[in-house]
Design an enzyme around this catalytic site. Structure first.
Site, PDB file in Angstrom:
ATOM      1  N   CYS A   1     -11.086   5.592   1.488  1.00 16.57           N
ATOM      2  CA  CYS A   1     -12.086   4.410   1.604  1.00 16.57           C
ATOM      3  C   CYS A   1     -12.426   4.049   3.277  1.00 16.57           C
ATOM      4  O   CYS A   1     -12.810   5.059   3.897  1.00 16.57           O
ATOM      5  CB  CYS A   1     -11.485   3.249   0.707  1.00 16.57           C
ATOM      6  SG  CYS A   1     -12.994   1.813   0.603  1.00 16.57           S
ATOM      7  N   HIS A  51     -10.865   4.935  -4.758  1.00  9.44           N
ATOM      8  CA  HIS A  51      -9.655   4.598  -4.499  1.00  9.44           C
ATOM      9  C   HIS A  51      -8.680   5.405  -5.530  1.00  9.44           C
ATOM     10  O   HIS A  51      -8.366   4.797  -6.401  1.00  9.44           O
ATOM     11  CB  HIS A  51      -9.273   2.997  -4.603  1.00  9.44           C
ATOM     12  CG  HIS A  51      -9.835   2.210  -3.528  1.00  9.44           C
ATOM     13  ND1 HIS A  51      -8.918   2.123  -2.362  1.00  9.44           N
ATOM     14  CD2 HIS A  51     -10.928   1.484  -3.245  1.00  9.44           C
ATOM     15  CE1 HIS A  51      -9.622   1.395  -1.483  1.00  9.44           C
ATOM     16  NE2 HIS A  51     -10.771   1.233  -2.040  1.00  9.44           N
ATOM     17  N   GLU A  54      -5.538   6.043  -5.316  1.00 11.56           N
ATOM     18  CA  GLU A  54      -4.398   5.432  -5.457  1.00 11.56           C
ATOM     19  C   GLU A  54      -4.289   4.181  -6.633  1.00 11.56           C
ATOM     20  O   GLU A  54      -2.975   3.910  -6.790  1.00 11.56           O
ATOM     21  CB  GLU A  54      -3.884   4.922  -4.350  1.00 11.56           C
ATOM     22  CG  GLU A  54      -4.320   3.525  -3.539  1.00 11.56           C
ATOM     23  CD  GLU A  54      -5.580   3.248  -3.285  1.00 11.56           C
ATOM     24  OE1 GLU A  54      -6.390   4.597  -3.290  1.00 11.56           O
ATOM     25  OE2 GLU A  54      -6.185   2.580  -3.190  1.00 11.56           O
TER      26      GLU A  54
END
Ligand SMILES: [Mn+2]
Length: 225
Positions: A87, A192, A194
């Protein structure tokens, strides 16, 4: 500076995360030299001054963090230290290599549905992956679903970068080193990973494992500013 999810993603893939605060250059260099890879995490918008622009649609900015990540990115490029951006990390890689940003997608490019505006929930969309790219080698062919929480994105890629994934509306969703920098594992995604299950098709596991495979040493210490 970031949530635990980045550290967890590194650990789950077999690396050891090392949190790096904004520091004077000499101290930063000491920590950098301990590391085998660099993960540029998500976070706030870059200060537009980093690419010579004036005040605009950015939210809160953190010039010291920008300076820290800019130094780390430049060193990583020179040393061919493997780099994964997420990001904001994609925006940092873009700007560090001289590219430009869509500073606010809905108002500048007309792209909607990417989230990232204050109070807006995380969105979801597909990505198309460029055949023959490093991202394609890691994730396979698209279309693949991603989560989306960004109001900025790469506009022009900068030196020796190419777009390796894009949203259906044409917004760049991944960039990677190319051309004379092809031998540098530098890959950044706009979504994202994660925050997805690690083994999700666009989750963190394949991306961070790819980052770790590109390192030369074990144990694999990953600088995470
Ligand atoms: Mn998106």
């Amino acid at each position: 500076m970031q949530s635990m999810s980045y550290f967890s993603a590194v650990e789950a893939a077999g690396g050891i995360p090392l949190g790096i605060p904004p520091l004077p250059e000499d101290s930063l260099r000491v920590l950098y030299e301990m590391c085998d890879a660099l993960l540029l995490p998500g976070g706030m918008d870059l200060d537009p001054a980093t690419y010579g622009a004036g005040p605009g649609p950015e939210g809160e900015v953190h010039p010291e963090l920008d300076r820290t990540e800019m130094l780390l990115t430049g060193w990583a490029r020179r040393d061919r230290l493997p780099l994964l951006g997420i990001c904001r990390g994609a925006q940092m890689l873009t700007v560090a290599l001289g590219g430009t940003l869509w500073r606010d997608l809905p108002t500048e490019s007309g792209a909607v549905g990417h989230g990232g505006t204050e109070g807006e929930p995380t969105r979801h969309h597909d990505i198309e992956i460029t055949p023959g790219s490093r991202l394609h080698a890691l994730l396979g062919p698209g279309p693949l679903p991603v989560n989306s929480r960004h109001h900025q994105a790469t506009r022009t890629t900068g030196e020796n970068l190419r777009v390796s994934a894009q949203a259906p509306d044409g917004t760049p969703e991944a960039i990677e080193a190319a051309g004379p920098d092809e031998d540098w594992f530098a890959l950044a995604v706009q979504w994202h990973p994660e925050e997805l299950p690690a083994d999700h098709p666009t989750g963190s596991l394949r991306l961070v494992e790819g980052l770790l495979r590109a390192t030369r040493e074990t144990p694999r210490l990953v600088a995470t500013p």
